[in-house]
Enzyme design. Structure first.
Site, PDB file in Angstrom:
ATOM      1  N   TYR A 142       0.822  -1.207   0.000  1.00 37.60           N
ATOM      2  CA  TYR A 142       0.000   0.000   0.000  1.00 37.60           C
ATOM      3  C   TYR A 142       0.863   1.266   0.000  1.00 37.60           C
ATOM      4  O   TYR A 142       0.464   2.289  -0.545  1.00 37.60           O
ATOM      5  CB  TYR A 142      -0.892   0.046   1.253  1.00 37.60           C
ATOM      6  CG  TYR A 142      -2.232  -0.628   1.119  1.00 37.60           C
ATOM      7  CD1 TYR A 142      -2.328  -1.978   0.810  1.00 37.60           C
ATOM      8  CD2 TYR A 142      -3.411   0.087   1.329  1.00 37.60           C
ATOM      9  CE1 TYR A 142      -3.558  -2.599   0.712  1.00 37.60           C
ATOM     10  CE2 TYR A 142      -4.642  -0.531   1.233  1.00 37.60           C
ATOM     11  CZ  TYR A 142      -4.714  -1.878   0.918  1.00 37.60           C
ATOM     12  OH  TYR A 142      -5.936  -2.483   0.827  1.00 37.60           O
ATOM     13  N   LYS A 189       2.264 -15.387   2.327  1.00 36.14           N
ATOM     14  CA  LYS A 189       2.505 -16.100   1.062  1.00 36.14           C
ATOM     15  C   LYS A 189       4.007 -16.392   1.020  1.00 36.14           C
ATOM     16  O   LYS A 189       4.728 -15.965   0.108  1.00 36.14           O
ATOM     17  CB  LYS A 189       2.030 -15.197  -0.104  1.00 36.14           C
ATOM     18  CG  LYS A 189       1.970 -15.878  -1.452  1.00 36.14           C
ATOM     19  CD  LYS A 189       0.846 -16.891  -1.577  1.00 36.14           C
ATOM     20  CE  LYS A 189       1.000 -17.675  -2.869  1.00 36.14           C
ATOM     21  NZ  LYS A 189       0.069 -18.810  -2.960  1.00 36.14           N
ATOM     22  N   ASP A 221      -3.913 -18.136   0.408  1.00 39.81           N
ATOM     23  CA  ASP A 221      -4.929 -18.767  -0.442  1.00 39.81           C
ATOM     24  C   ASP A 221      -5.688 -19.841   0.348  1.00 39.81           C
ATOM     25  O   ASP A 221      -6.911 -19.917   0.318  1.00 39.81           O
ATOM     26  CB  ASP A 221      -4.320 -19.333  -1.749  1.00 39.81           C
ATOM     27  CG  ASP A 221      -2.979 -20.019  -1.553  1.00 39.81           C
ATOM     28  OD1 ASP A 221      -2.449 -20.017  -0.420  1.00 39.81           O
ATOM     29  OD2 ASP A 221      -2.444 -20.569  -2.541  1.00 39.81           O
ATOM     30  N   ASP A 245      -6.429  -6.929   4.085  1.00 36.00           N
ATOM     31  CA  ASP A 245      -7.575  -6.270   3.454  1.00 36.00           C
ATOM     32  C   ASP A 245      -8.493  -7.325   2.843  1.00 36.00           C
ATOM     33  O   ASP A 245      -9.713  -7.293   3.022  1.00 36.00           O
ATOM     34  CB  ASP A 245      -7.062  -5.311   2.364  1.00 36.00           C
ATOM     35  CG  ASP A 245      -8.188  -4.612   1.647  1.00 36.00           C
ATOM     36  OD1 ASP A 245      -9.108  -4.123   2.325  1.00 36.00           O
ATOM     37  OD2 ASP A 245      -8.160  -4.572   0.399  1.00 36.00           O
ATOM     38  N   ASP A 249     -12.564  -8.976   4.323  1.00 40.80           N
ATOM     39  CA  ASP A 249     -13.861  -9.021   3.639  1.00 40.80           C
ATOM     40  C   ASP A 249     -14.361 -10.455   3.540  1.00 40.80           C
ATOM     41  O   ASP A 249     -15.560 -10.717   3.654  1.00 40.80           O
ATOM     42  CB  ASP A 249     -13.781  -8.380   2.241  1.00 40.80           C
ATOM     43  CG  ASP A 249     -13.860  -6.859   2.304  1.00 40.80           C
ATOM     44  OD1 ASP A 249     -13.552  -6.298   3.381  1.00 40.80           O
ATOM     45  OD2 ASP A 249     -14.229  -6.228   1.295  1.00 40.80           O
TER      46      ASP A 249
HETATM   47  C1  IPM Z   1     -10.409  -1.030   4.081  1.00 42.08           C
HETATM   48  C2  IPM Z   1     -10.638  -0.445   2.714  1.00 42.08           C
HETATM   49  C3  IPM Z   1      -9.464   0.451   2.356  1.00 42.08           C
HETATM   50  C4  IPM Z   1      -8.231  -0.432   2.308  1.00 42.08           C
HETATM   51  C5  IPM Z   1      -9.658   1.257   1.060  1.00 42.08           C
HETATM   52  C6  IPM Z   1     -10.884   2.117   1.104  1.00 42.08           C
HETATM   53  C7  IPM Z   1      -8.445   2.071   0.728  1.00 42.08           C
HETATM   54  O1  IPM Z   1     -10.848  -1.447   1.784  1.00 42.08           O
HETATM   55  O2  IPM Z   1     -10.294  -0.272   5.057  1.00 42.08           O
HETATM   56  O3  IPM Z   1     -10.348  -2.257   4.199  1.00 42.08           O
HETATM   57  O4  IPM Z   1      -7.951  -1.075   1.276  1.00 42.08           O
HETATM   58  O5  IPM Z   1      -7.511  -0.499   3.298  1.00 42.08           O
HETATM   59 MG    MG Z   2     -10.950  -3.383   2.571  1.00 39.53          MG
END
Ligand code: IPM
Ligand code: MG
Length: 372
Positions: A142, A189, A221, A245, A249
């Site tokens: 990042y 990884k 993975d 990240d 999710d």
């Molecule tokens: C998160 C989001 C952010 C990230 C984006 C909005 C830059 O997806 O906080 O997880 O990738 O860190």
């Molecule tokens: Mg995110």
């Protein structure tokens, strides 16, 4: 307690979910006799529109001068559709993390038993899930050097980690594991990436100071698959920025809606609290976004300052809303309640402490700083 809280609602559904979290914090002030001083500032696309900068200096200064930051969301379709845009709303969030030194992002992942049928995963699989993700937040790909060749045909993003960047978050994760079920899974990884191999070496060395914690390694993975197949195997998951990240999710699926997931981002001098969901622009202004993730982020803020009883009152009020099915459309398509009504219900239940005390809290495993 007096707390200065910077409010950065940002874009999309950010302002409406944050308004509900503020209602809840005000209910906490009233019920428990605290003094929260709120100040609002722009970030993201709205800040670009107002000032030409996704993180205006005044916004950063306000955050520096506050005890904590409550963050909404950033992002906007006009930028998502434009891969050439030089300025992007997300830069506001990334700069804020970097400038405030918020190196650890902490996300509790816990299945609400009353919502176990909302998850696309089978009830038998998710029941009992209770883990925390520690995602490194200010390093890695990042923030590494980015390059685009002058002819625009080749690009690169550098992934860099140092021993000290790995060590400081690893200690937090080990301490957390020690206070929980003594298991830490490092997700990486390492079969491909040099940075992952450095993570393994540094984390293995630190593990010697936490002999009671069992350390295991898992390739990302496989981790993505294991989180879905067998989420109860995890206790504390530690990982780097980009992989964190992604698996955050993935883990969000367990809870039934990403609209329920809260997070804390902490550093040495600052702390910020934000919902995991994105800006969900299609829903903005429609009074349909789920405010729970932002409200639970406010609860994490309270916990951060040792206001545990207060945090618990917020969590119990949220639980009450779920139990009574006073929820937004992501959890019940036929619901008659919107963002505002869910926020009002939760805030009113915080004020009504007797109700909280008499509540049966069998399913809401609180304490150990996890919620939901
Ligand atoms: C998160 C989001 C952010 C990230 C984006 C909005 C830059 O997806 O906080 O997880 O990738 O860190
Ligand atoms: Mg995110």
């Amino acid at each position: 307690m007096e707390l200065k809280i910077a409010l950065l609602p940002g874009d999309g559904i950010g302002p409406e979910v944050m308004a509900q979290a503020v209602k809840c914090l005000q209910a906490v002030e009233e019920t428990f006799g605290h003094n929260f001083i709120f100040s609002e500032a722009p970030v993201g696309a709205i800040a670009i529109a107002k000032t030409g900068n996704p993180l205006p200096d005044e916004t950063l200064q306000l955050c520096r001068d506050s005890n904590a930051v409550l963050f909404g969301t950033v992002g906007s379709p006009e930028y998502d559709k434009d891969p050439y845009a030089k300025l992007r709303p997300e830069q506001g969030l990334l700069q804020l993390r970097k400038k405030l030194g918020l190196f650890a992002n902490i996300k509790p992942i816990k299945a609400f038993s009353i919502l176990d049928r909302k998850s696309p995963l089978k009830k038998e699989i998710i029941t009992g899930t209770d883990f925390i993700i520690y995602r490194e937040l200010t390093g890695g790909i990042y923030f590494g050097e980015k390059q685009l060749s002058t002819d625009g045909t080749t690009a690169s993003d550098l992934c860099v980690y140092s021993e000290s960047e790995i060590g400081r978050i690893a200690h937090l994760a080990f301490k957390s594991a020690k206070s929980r079920n003594n298991k830490l899974t490092l997700v990486d990884k390492a079969n491909v990436l040099e940075t992952s191999r450095l993570w393994r070496r540094v984390v293995s060395k630190i593990a010697e100071s936490y002999p009671e914690v069992a350390l295991e390694f898992m390739y990302v993975d496989n981790a993505g698959m294991q989180i879905i197949l067998n989420p109860t195997q995890f206790d504390v998951v530690l990982t780097e920025n980009l992989l964190g990240d992604i698996i955050s999710d993935v883990a969000g699926v367990i809870c039934g809606s990403i609209g329920l997931l809260s997070s804390a981002s902490v550093g040495e001098n600052h702390a910020m609290f934000e919902p995991v969901h994105g800006s969900y622009s299609q829903a903005a202004g429609k009074n349909m976004a789920n405010p729970v993730a932002c409200i639970l982020s406010a609860a994490l803020l309270l916990e951060h300052f040792g206001l545990n009883e207060e945090a618990r009152a917020v969590q119990m009020a949220v639980y009450q809303s779920l139990r009574k099915n006073i929820v937004t459309p992501d959890l019940n398509l036929k619901t008659k309640y919107g963002t505002d009504q869910v926020g009002d219900f939760i805030a009113n239940n915080i004020t009504d402490t007797d109700d909280n005390l008499s509540m049966n809290n069998e399913n809401i495993g609180l304490g150990k700083s996890t919620i939901i």
